[in-house]
Scaffold this active site. Structure first.
Site, mmCIF file in Angstrom:
data_model
loop_
_atom_site.group_PDB
_atom_site.id
_atom_site.type_symbol
_atom_site.label_atom_id
_atom_site.label_comp_id
_atom_site.label_asym_id
_atom_site.label_seq_id
_atom_site.Cartn_x
_atom_site.Cartn_y
_atom_site.Cartn_z
ATOM 1 N N GLY A 105 -14.972 -64.689 30.672
ATOM 2 C CA GLY A 105 -15.450 -63.117 30.391
ATOM 3 C C GLY A 105 -16.752 -62.855 30.911
ATOM 4 O O GLY A 105 -18.001 -63.493 31.126
ATOM 5 N N SER A 106 -17.293 -62.181 29.259
ATOM 6 C CA SER A 106 -18.240 -61.863 28.560
ATOM 7 C C SER A 106 -19.676 -62.273 28.691
ATOM 8 O O SER A 106 -20.417 -62.978 28.677
ATOM 9 C CB SER A 106 -18.600 -61.369 27.999
#
Lengths: 379, 648
Positions: free
Chosen positions: B326-327
């Site tokens: 993810g981020s």
């Protein structure tokens, strides 16, 4: 060449060849192999795996190979002798260069489905080459010194390669087997006396070289010789095999403890109980009677081979059969002497009984050659 | 050269003579062998039988003491303790059932284990000892020893058994030992004779398995005289074996136990790594299990409880689990773009809340859009569209190369079971493995650590260490073997522009220190411990257009296994990085709410080396934190494995 001159017509052809095979010999081979399966089954604690079953499959393959070899005329195999010899020497050099390391010694080439030990193959191709040589050489020249050099070179080259592996047992077998073929080819007995004298000299040299910079054998080989000479010197280490093997053998008595009732060979951690020391199990479980029976079976194989050779008027065939019989003899003689504490532990299997693929297949091919020589003999 | 083909009479006669001579010699030798056999088996049979039966000499193997395992401060993690057991030799016992009956009057025998022993006896050779009772008390042992004459074939034995004093906290790292199984034996080419000793303990997973060769040691031997019932009469001589090597790990037991307590019952993984040396200070996966259960063989219901648990307590998630990062992956995209000159820190991108690429709409997590974004702001507020745009320019090849440099997609060589290599997708990978062409949409997904990208918590920790130091840090788990340090000096430089790294570190600092940062709620306010991090929330499901139109379902309303993974990575202190931390909470929801607070607490604990001062926390959290730390402290075992003052 020689076959051109006797009538090939009298040699049986086609499927009729099967009738002319030396069937008693085949039955003997099966009987010996049968003893092997039983012992491998027993050593595994009454189980066909891990040894008896693969061994059975290999024997089946060996038997098939034997029949194939037997049905091909012996003159074809004679024509192949030199290639076979040369090819095996090349394989020996190949294992020297790139063989995989197993049990501290470089001995085999991995074929995928089995591990081929060229040194096993060498035992047969050496006999073939020597027989072909003496077939070609007019007999009156066989004792001339100059004509002795080629066969000596033929023997020494593979022996040296095998010794380098290092495999003392096989190199002894090659040397003695080759010598026996030369003896039967009619080389003057004086040479053999000289060689034996030299052998004694070599043994002295081997002992002299120990610990020096030109040491001829590996340390473990020296230790094996030491413990042979005095097993009690290292009862826990190297002498362990001999002591345990003698106890197992001796405790068998007249008739043994009975099938699968042996304790010694399984109780004690004999690491090679399924290969080189399989005879101890037989002797323990079937006693003196069992041991002698196996010896008699072996004896019959030798005797049948010698008679087959005597009946055969083709020189190559006779020499080949005698040479194979001699090699076979050396196999079990060295193994049994070793197990009974009469020779150092050198790692020679009990033929057709010990677990192992290469030795089994090569021996069956060798007996195929014996059969071929027998079927296609001049009549 | 012409000669008669068939042997002339003369040469054949000679050959026959020689053959008969040699054949005679061979038969003679066989006769000698036969005589020798007779000598051994008939004449000396009594003597050898005596040796074999009455007084057979046995070589017994002496199992070496297994090497012990300690943490970096010498706290024992895996130790050997004496254990007493009772074995029976079927052959010597005669009537087995009667002997067992007599024994059960003296010792309490577990019927399940007894049944197991009976089947083992039926299967194995009659002269091999079979264990009837394990972990017998000293009193019971003495009772058996006193009554030995009435119990033929029974031997009380003393052995060493493995114990893990800290129980569950190190289960995934240290692993456990168990009795050698047939399956184990079948896997080994040339098994050590030691493995054939009944109930010999072999490493099954984790360090116990991977460092088996170091830990096991070499067997000694003793030669004993035994009588006809197999009882040892006297010991003749003994050659001591060599004990296994002791291992010291880089882990810190106090920190590891704290992290385990902090993760609680979540399905989560956390790693603390010394970001200068690569030493792993803690390596946790939760929930955990008690490795001591496996040492003697775990019961079926206990085992089923572990395997049926949806939180997978047996998995070492910190190295085996792989998650879409993810981020937390955005630093990779950012650094690659800066290094390749695709963007500068000042360039801005307009975020309207989505980006259309080849007929597909890629959304930003913030539906309304972030507006004008620079690199620093985009990282701080975790704007997706910024990275979509950057990645379109950058391309997957350059992104994947940077990802590799930072340690993603690599299998690190640690002595742990089943280390995952994650997935660093590339054009080539998709063509060979998936048999499909790389699409531009794949690049867009990869830029925010979604799509094909997978990383293990270990890889995320390594990535963070590398960002924090600019060096190619490699993780290390074994500090020393038998007191010999395994360290290798400082790591090589990554060869990345230090200015670019500084820009990324500053942005990460803002994530947890700037009012607008996604992890501002989990900040540390003590200047010496300030951390720089990045949140990550990775989707495990596709959000359909229909769902998006109706409003994305909140995590709390979804079943557990469809919720987002929560991730957080950070290093600290910001101005002088010492540690890197990675936390993954499986299906935990948002990275800033589920993972960041855990990472913050762990970071403080690791930096401070004990219960951190409350002043390091934001004022409004202090009461809650105080209660939480008090509760967790009570769960942390001390050096001897005792929890909260109680005697274990």
């Amino acid at each position: 060449m020689s076959y051109l001159e006797y009538s090939v017509k009298t040699v049986p052809t086609g499927p009729r060849k099967l009738l002319y095979l030396h069937w008693p010999l085949i039955l003997l081979l099966c009987a010996v192999a049968g003893v092997g399966f039983m012992m491998l089954y027993s050593v595994a604690g009454g189980s066909p795996s891990p040894w008896a079953e693969p061994q059975l499959k290999r024997f089946g393959l060996g038997l098939t190979l034997m029949f194939i070899v037997a049905l091909v005329p012996i003159w074809f195999w004679r024509g192949l002798s030199w290639f076979a010899y040369g090819g095996t020497v090349l394989l020996l050099i190949l294992v020297e260069v790139m063989g995989s390391v197993g049990m501290g010694a470089q001995r085999w080439i991995d074929l995928g489905f089995m591990r081929l030990q060229p040194s096993e193959l060498m035992k047969i191709t050496l006999v073939m080459a020597l027989a072909a040589y003496y077939d070609w050489l007019p007999p009156e020249r066989s004792s001339r010194p100059l004509w002795l050099l080629p066969p000596i070179a033929l023997i020494v080259l593979p022996t040296a390669l095998v010794l380098r592996q290092p495999d003392l047992g096989t190199s002894i077998l090659l040397l003695a087997g080759g010598g026996m073929v030369m003896f039967m080819a009619g080389v003057h007995w004086g040479y053999f006396a000289a060689v034996i004298a030299m052998g004694i000299g070599l043994v002295t040299a081997v002992f002299q070289s120990r610990g020096s910079s030109w040491q001829l054998l590996k340390d473990y080989q020296y230790r094996r010789i030491d413990t042979f000479l005095d097993p009690s010197s290292d009862p826990l280490g190297a002498g362990y095999h001999i002591t345990q093997s003698k106890i197992a053998l001796g405790s068998g008595g007249w008739t043994g403890r009975g099938f699968m009732q042996g304790t010694q060979s399984r109780l004690n951690f004999l690491p090679e109980k399924h290969t080189d020391f399989i005879f101890t199990t037989l002797a323990e479980e079937f006693g003196f009677v069992g041991g002698i029976s196996l010896l008699v079976l072996y004896g019959f194989i030798i005797v049948f081979c010698i008679f087959a050779a005597l009946r055969n008027r083709d020189r190559f065939s006779s020499l080949l059969i005698l040479g194979i019989a001699a090699t076979f003899f050396l196999f079990f003689a060295v193994n049994m002497s070793m197990v009974m504490g009469m020779a150092p532990v050198v790692g020679v299997p009990l033929p057709l009984v010990s677990y192992g693929g290469s030795a089994m297949l090569v021996l069956m091919v060798a007996f195929g050659l014996v059969q071929s020589a027998h079927v296609h003999r001049p009549r | 050269m012409k000669r008669p083909s068939v042997d002339t009479a003369g040469t054949h006669r000679r050959l026959s003579r020689r053959a008969l001579l040699l054949g005679g010699a061979q038969i003679g030798f066989m006769a000698m062998l036969g005589l020798r056999m007779r000598h051994l088996q008939v004449e000396q049979a009594d003597q050898y039988r005596l040796l074999a039966e009455e007084n057979r000499i046995n070589i017994r193997l002496l199992p070496p003491a297994r090497g012990e395992i300690f943490d970096r401060n010498g706290v024992p993690l895996a130790v050997n303790q004496p254990s007493y057991r009772i074995t029976i030799v079927r052959e010597d016992a005669g009537d087995v059932e009667q002997v067992i009956d007599a024994l059960s009057n003296l010792v309490t025998l577990d019927p399940v284990k007894l049944e197991r022993a009976r089947t083992e006896m039926a299967r194995s050779a009659p002269f091999l000892p079979v264990t009837l009772a394990d972990h017998v008390t000293w009193d019971e042992m003495s009772r058996v020893a006193v009554n030995a004459p009435a119990l033929p074939g029974i031997t009380p034995e003393v052995g060493l058994s493995r114990r893990y004093p800290i129980k569950g906290d190190f289960a995934h790292v240290v692993g456990y030992v168990g009795p050698v199984s047939d399956y184990d034996l079948s896997k080994i080419e040339d098994p050590d004779p030691l493995l054939r000793i009944p109930r010999f303990q072999l490493g099954k997973v984790g360090i116990e398995a991977k460092q088996e060769n170091l830990l096991r040691g070499k067997a000694g031997t003793k030669r004993v005289e035994v009588n006809s019932v197999g009882r040892v009469m006297r010991e003749l001589d003994r050659r001591e074996g060599q004990p296994g090597a002791d291992l010291q790990l880089t882990l810190d037991q106090q920190l590891q136990s704290y992290v385990q307590a902090r993760l609680g019952e979540e399905s989560a993984a956390a790693i603390v790594m010394d970001c200068q040396t690569g030493d792993l200070l803690s390596l946790n996966s939760s929930p955990s299990f008690d490795p001591n259960l496996f040492v003697t063989g775990i019961s079926v219901p206990d085992y089923r409880a572990l395997t049926d648990n949806t939180y997978r307590p047996l998995a070492a998630k910190s190295v085996q689990g792989t998650y879409p990062p993810g981020s937390t992956f955005k630093m990779v995209t950012a650094l690659a773009a800066l290094e390749e000159g695709v963007i500068t820190a000042e360039d801005t991108v307009w975020c309207p809340g989505h980006l259309d690429v080849s007929n597909r709409r890629f959304h930003c997590w913030k539906r309304a859009g972030h507006g004008h974004m620079t690199l620093a702001k985009a990282l701080r507020e975790s704007c997706d569209v910024y990275f979509y745009e950057v990645a379109l320019e950058l391309g997957i090849d350059r992104l994947s190369a940077m990802s590799e440099r930072l340690g993603l997609g690599q299998r690190f060589d640690l002595p742990l079971s089943g280390i995952a290599s994650g997935l660093n997708p590339s054009r080539e990978w998709k063509e060979t493995v998936r048999g499909a062409q790389w699409l531009v949409g794949d690049t867009v997904n990869a830029s925010i650590g979604q799509g094909f990208v997978l990383a293990s918590p270990l890889q995320l920790a390594v990535m963070t260490s590398r960002l924090a130091t600019g060096r190619a840090i490699m993780p290390r788990l074994v500090k020393s073997v038998d007191g010999v340090d395994t360290g290798e000096g400082p790591s090589d430089l990554l060869g990345v522009n230090e200015n670019h790294l500084r820009q990324i570190r500053k942005a990460m600092f803002d994530v947890s220190n700037n009012r607008r940062g996604t992890a501002y709620g989990s900040r540390i306010i003590e200047d010496a411990y300030r951390m720089a991090g990045k949140t990550g929330t990775s989707q495990v499901r596709n959000i359909t257009t229909a769902e998006r139109a109706a409003g994305v379902t909140k995590n709390e309303d979804l079943p557990w296994e469809r919720r987002d993974h929560a991730l957080f990575v950070n290093f600290a202190p910001y101005d002088n990085p010492r540690i890197a931390v990675a936390v993954v909470v499986e299906h935990g929801g948002g990275g800033s709410t589920a993972a960041a607070p855990i990472a913050r607490d762990i970071t403080l604990r690791a930096l401070h080396g004990g219960t951190p001062p409350l002043a390091a926390y934001p004022a409004k959290d202090r009461d809650r934190i105080e209660a939480q730390e008090k509760r967790l402290n009570a769960l942390i075992p001390d050096r001897d494995g005792n929890v909260g003052g109680e005697r274990a």
